[in-house]
Design an enzyme around this catalytic site. Sequence first.
Site, PDB file in Angstrom:
ATOM      1  N   ASN A 209      -8.534  -8.214   2.922  1.00 50.72           N
ATOM      2  CA  ASN A 209      -8.257  -7.888   4.311  1.00 50.72           C
ATOM      3  C   ASN A 209      -7.137  -6.860   4.495  1.00 50.72           C
ATOM      4  O   ASN A 209      -7.145  -6.108   5.465  1.00 50.72           O
ATOM      5  CB  ASN A 209      -7.886  -9.184   5.052  1.00 50.72           C
ATOM      6  CG  ASN A 209      -7.320  -8.931   6.427  1.00 50.72           C
ATOM      7  OD1 ASN A 209      -8.025  -8.553   7.346  1.00 50.72           O
ATOM      8  ND2 ASN A 209      -6.011  -9.141   6.573  1.00 50.72           N
TER       9      ASN A 209
ATOM     10  N   TYR B  94      -8.174   7.202   7.051  1.00 50.40           N
ATOM     11  CA  TYR B  94      -8.610   5.828   7.253  1.00 50.40           C
ATOM     12  C   TYR B  94     -10.128   5.664   7.132  1.00 50.40           C
ATOM     13  O   TYR B  94     -10.614   4.849   6.333  1.00 50.40           O
ATOM     14  CB  TYR B  94      -8.145   5.314   8.614  1.00 50.40           C
ATOM     15  CG  TYR B  94      -8.555   3.887   8.880  1.00 50.40           C
ATOM     16  CD1 TYR B  94      -7.896   2.835   8.252  1.00 50.40           C
ATOM     17  CD2 TYR B  94      -9.606   3.584   9.739  1.00 50.40           C
ATOM     18  CE1 TYR B  94      -8.268   1.518   8.473  1.00 50.40           C
ATOM     19  CE2 TYR B  94      -9.986   2.280   9.966  1.00 50.40           C
ATOM     20  CZ  TYR B  94      -9.317   1.246   9.340  1.00 50.40           C
ATOM     21  OH  TYR B  94      -9.705  -0.047   9.559  1.00 50.40           O
TER      22      TYR B  94
ATOM     23  N   THR C 211      -4.846  -5.683  17.959  1.00 51.38           N
ATOM     24  CA  THR C 211      -3.876  -6.145  16.971  1.00 51.38           C
ATOM     25  C   THR C 211      -2.711  -5.162  16.894  1.00 51.38           C
ATOM     26  O   THR C 211      -2.732  -4.085  17.500  1.00 51.38           O
ATOM     27  CB  THR C 211      -4.509  -6.244  15.568  1.00 51.38           C
ATOM     28  OG1 THR C 211      -4.862  -4.924  15.124  1.00 51.38           O
ATOM     29  CG2 THR C 211      -5.758  -7.124  15.582  1.00 51.38           C
TER      30      THR C 211
ATOM     31  N   ASP D 242       1.318  -7.583  -2.833  1.00 51.45           N
ATOM     32  CA  ASP D 242       1.282  -6.218  -2.315  1.00 51.45           C
ATOM     33  C   ASP D 242       0.120  -5.515  -3.004  1.00 51.45           C
ATOM     34  O   ASP D 242       0.186  -5.218  -4.197  1.00 51.45           O
ATOM     35  CB  ASP D 242       2.597  -5.511  -2.624  1.00 51.45           C
ATOM     36  CG  ASP D 242       2.634  -4.066  -2.129  1.00 51.45           C
ATOM     37  OD1 ASP D 242       1.591  -3.571  -1.637  1.00 51.45           O
ATOM     38  OD2 ASP D 242       3.704  -3.436  -2.250  1.00 51.45           O
TER      39      ASP D 242
ATOM     40  N   LYS E  69     -12.467   3.675   4.108  1.00 49.72           N
ATOM     41  CA  LYS E  69     -13.400   2.576   4.352  1.00 49.72           C
ATOM     42  C   LYS E  69     -14.810   2.954   3.905  1.00 49.72           C
ATOM     43  O   LYS E  69     -15.580   2.075   3.473  1.00 49.72           O
ATOM     44  CB  LYS E  69     -13.384   2.194   5.834  1.00 49.72           C
ATOM     45  CG  LYS E  69     -12.063   1.589   6.294  1.00 49.72           C
ATOM     46  CD  LYS E  69     -11.717   0.311   5.537  1.00 49.72           C
ATOM     47  CE  LYS E  69     -10.494  -0.383   6.102  1.00 49.72           C
ATOM     48  NZ  LYS E  69     -10.175  -1.649   5.391  1.00 49.72           N
TER      49      LYS E  69
END
Length: 245
Positions: free
Chosen positions: A86, A163, A198, A59, A167
């Site tokens: 990932n 998000y 996905t 985790d 990144k």
Amino acid sequence: MKTALITGANRSIGFEATRQLLKLGYYVYLGARDLSKGREAAEQLKSEGLTNVEAVSLDVSSLASIKEAREQLGQKINALDVLINNAGILGGMEQPALTADVNVVREVFETNYFGVIEVTQSFIDLLRASAAPRIVNVTSGLGSVSLQADPHWKYYQVKTAAYGPSKSALNHYTIVLAYELRDTAFKVNAVDPGYTATDFNHHSGPGTVEDAAARLVRLATIGEDGPTGGFFSDDNNPKTGISPW
């Protein structure tokens, strides 16, 4: 036999990247937050004849979990050739700058940014023991400040307060890490797998997991003449494969 560790590898792009590395002859440690799901994923690959895979409880938002995974791998291998960071979370589809829940923003950064740092720092000794270590940080076009500021970019209207910035921070960390390791055999790059269908985006993306995973694997297996400190995206720049920061 070369070894690889992929975080968040029990499904989607991480799972497919595991499959592709196995086909290239790597022994892959499949990192999963839920070990039971990781084991299910590993068993599926073994049923395909890809037996050199092992699930690892990992985790990335928990330093204790990361340290335990490092200890377990250290008992099995002396060197790690590939690390693919990932694992990541979105934090919900709506993230307005003025009303985003700051707790959600912190949670996203904990996984997408701080988790990468802690995993990389924890496994760096095993990576240093490799003759040709490779680190791939999975990023997103939404993390490109240049593209986010370009009204002509195809995803210009997609703005996220958690998000995308997480990144962007990951991209910057990639640059710093590559610079720090510039005089070594390391190759460190950020790779955007593209807008892929996905569970992450409710299968709304046009890309396939096979193509997305291939982008990660390509940078994870580059030779000594390959790039380092780059941001690569076939989705944003199919001609050169290089994305603006």
